[in-house]
Design a protein around this motif. Structure first.
Motif, PDB file in Angstrom:
ATOM      1  N   VAL A   1      31.902  -6.559   3.079  1.00 36.63           N
ATOM      2  CA  VAL A   1      32.999  -7.001   2.214  1.00 36.63           C
ATOM      3  C   VAL A   1      34.311  -6.655   2.892  1.00 36.63           C
ATOM      4  O   VAL A   1      34.435  -5.607   3.535  1.00 36.63           O
ATOM      5  CB  VAL A   1      32.910  -6.359   0.817  1.00 36.63           C
TER       6      VAL A   1
ATOM      7  N   GLN B   1      38.922 -15.823   3.892  1.00 32.53           N
ATOM      8  CA  GLN B   1      38.244 -15.526   2.630  1.00 32.53           C
ATOM      9  C   GLN B   1      38.139 -16.774   1.754  1.00 32.53           C
ATOM     10  O   GLN B   1      37.117 -16.995   1.100  1.00 32.53           O
ATOM     11  CB  GLN B   1      38.988 -14.421   1.884  1.00 32.53           C
TER      12      GLN B   1
ATOM     13  N   GLY C   1      31.683 -11.706  -0.321  1.00 38.96           N
ATOM     14  CA  GLY C   1      31.243 -11.125   0.937  1.00 38.96           C
ATOM     15  C   GLY C   1      30.021 -11.837   1.467  1.00 38.96           C
ATOM     16  O   GLY C   1      29.588 -12.864   0.926  1.00 38.96           O
TER      17      GLY C   1
ATOM     18  N   VAL D   1      31.163  -9.951  -5.478  1.00 38.19           N
ATOM     19  CA  VAL D   1      31.103  -8.539  -5.864  1.00 38.19           C
ATOM     20  C   VAL D   1      31.459  -8.418  -7.344  1.00 38.19           C
ATOM     21  O   VAL D   1      32.523  -8.859  -7.770  1.00 38.19           O
ATOM     22  CB  VAL D   1      32.065  -7.700  -5.014  1.00 38.19           C
TER      23      VAL D   1
ATOM     24  N   LEU E   1      38.838  -4.639  -2.623  1.00 39.05           N
ATOM     25  CA  LEU E   1      37.984  -5.567  -1.890  1.00 39.05           C
ATOM     26  C   LEU E   1      38.250  -7.018  -2.282  1.00 39.05           C
ATOM     27  O   LEU E   1      38.592  -7.304  -3.429  1.00 39.05           O
ATOM     28  CB  LEU E   1      36.505  -5.255  -2.165  1.00 39.05           C
TER      29      LEU E   1
END
Length: 235
Positions: free
Chosen positions: A50, A189, A83, A111, A79
């Motif tokens: 992550v 991301q 991930g 997550v 975070l």
């Protein structure tokens, strides 16, 4: 479906199918590697990677006079929400107990929460994102994205050799572009979290065209590079 997974917070973004070498020096993650190596052959030999948000320090190196100090606890807000698991492929144990490992990205996840203290290492409750499959739209976008990627690489590194092997699968190609192009962590991301391959390829086309335009401008306009520079990617 949710599952609790050991996770490694890093300052980089891992994509499915991409290789990630790591040097493991913190004792808590040495324990994780030993557990993964000792797990049954048919069991999962993977952990989650992550990405830490900007401003949160990632484990980097050992202190000159011994092991690096323990970093502060990682909270959920530290975070990024999506991930990717890293599957252990090769492990080299060093004489002092550290490890050099080679991993490959495998499965994407979201997550839900993180927990620290019950295990030596950080764990997270995760929900698996659906496996991607290429559809007709992705198949149509892939040649355009590849052409834009080649143009971008030629502008970025004009003296380098062309890509030798091009993935035939649009999903694999989309992950390769996302991991290779010089993008910010935020941009990577967003690409990792894309709901499907077609969405990721569309976003990559826009990003590659933007970057190629900037690189062409830098070549053509005799102004200081600092006037045109964007913030460098932490990757």
């Amino acid at each position: 479906m949710s599952e609790r997974l050991p996770v490694f917070p890093l300052g980089t973004v891992l994509f499915p199918g991409l290789v990630l070498p790591l040097h493991i020096f913190e004792e808590r993650y040495r324990s994780l590697v030993r557990e993964l190596v000792a797990s049954p052959e048919d069991g999962p030999h993977e952990f989650g990677v992550v990405t830490l948000r900007r401003g949160v320090e990632a484990p980097s190196s050992e202190a000159e006079d011994g092991p690096a100090p323990e970093p502060p606890p990682v909270k959920l807000d530290d975070l990024y929400p999506v991930g990717c698991t890293a599957e252990l492929r090769q492990v080299t144990e060093l004489p002092d107990g550290r490890f050099d490992i080679m991993t490959v990205g495998r499965r994407r996840f979201t997550v839900v929460d993180v927990r620290q203290g019950e295990e030596p290492y950080l764990t997270a409750k995760v929900e698996w994102l659906p496996d991607e499959s290429s559809d007709e739209i992705a198949a149509q976008l892939a040649p355009r994205a590849l052409a834009a990627f080649r143009t971008y690489l030629d502008l970025l590194r004009p003296d380098s050799e062309a890509i030798d092997t091009v993935p035939a699968d649009p999903t694999v190609l989309s992950h390769l572009i996302a991991a290779t192009a010089q993008l910010t962590i935020d941009e990577r991301q967003l690409l990792l979290a894309a709901p499907d391959t077609a969405t990721r390829l569309r976003a990559e086309l826009k990003l590659l065209n933007r970057e190629a335009g900037l690189l062409a401008k830098v070549r053509a306009v005799p102004v200081p590079l600092s006037d045109l520079a964007r913030p460098a990617s932490p990757n």
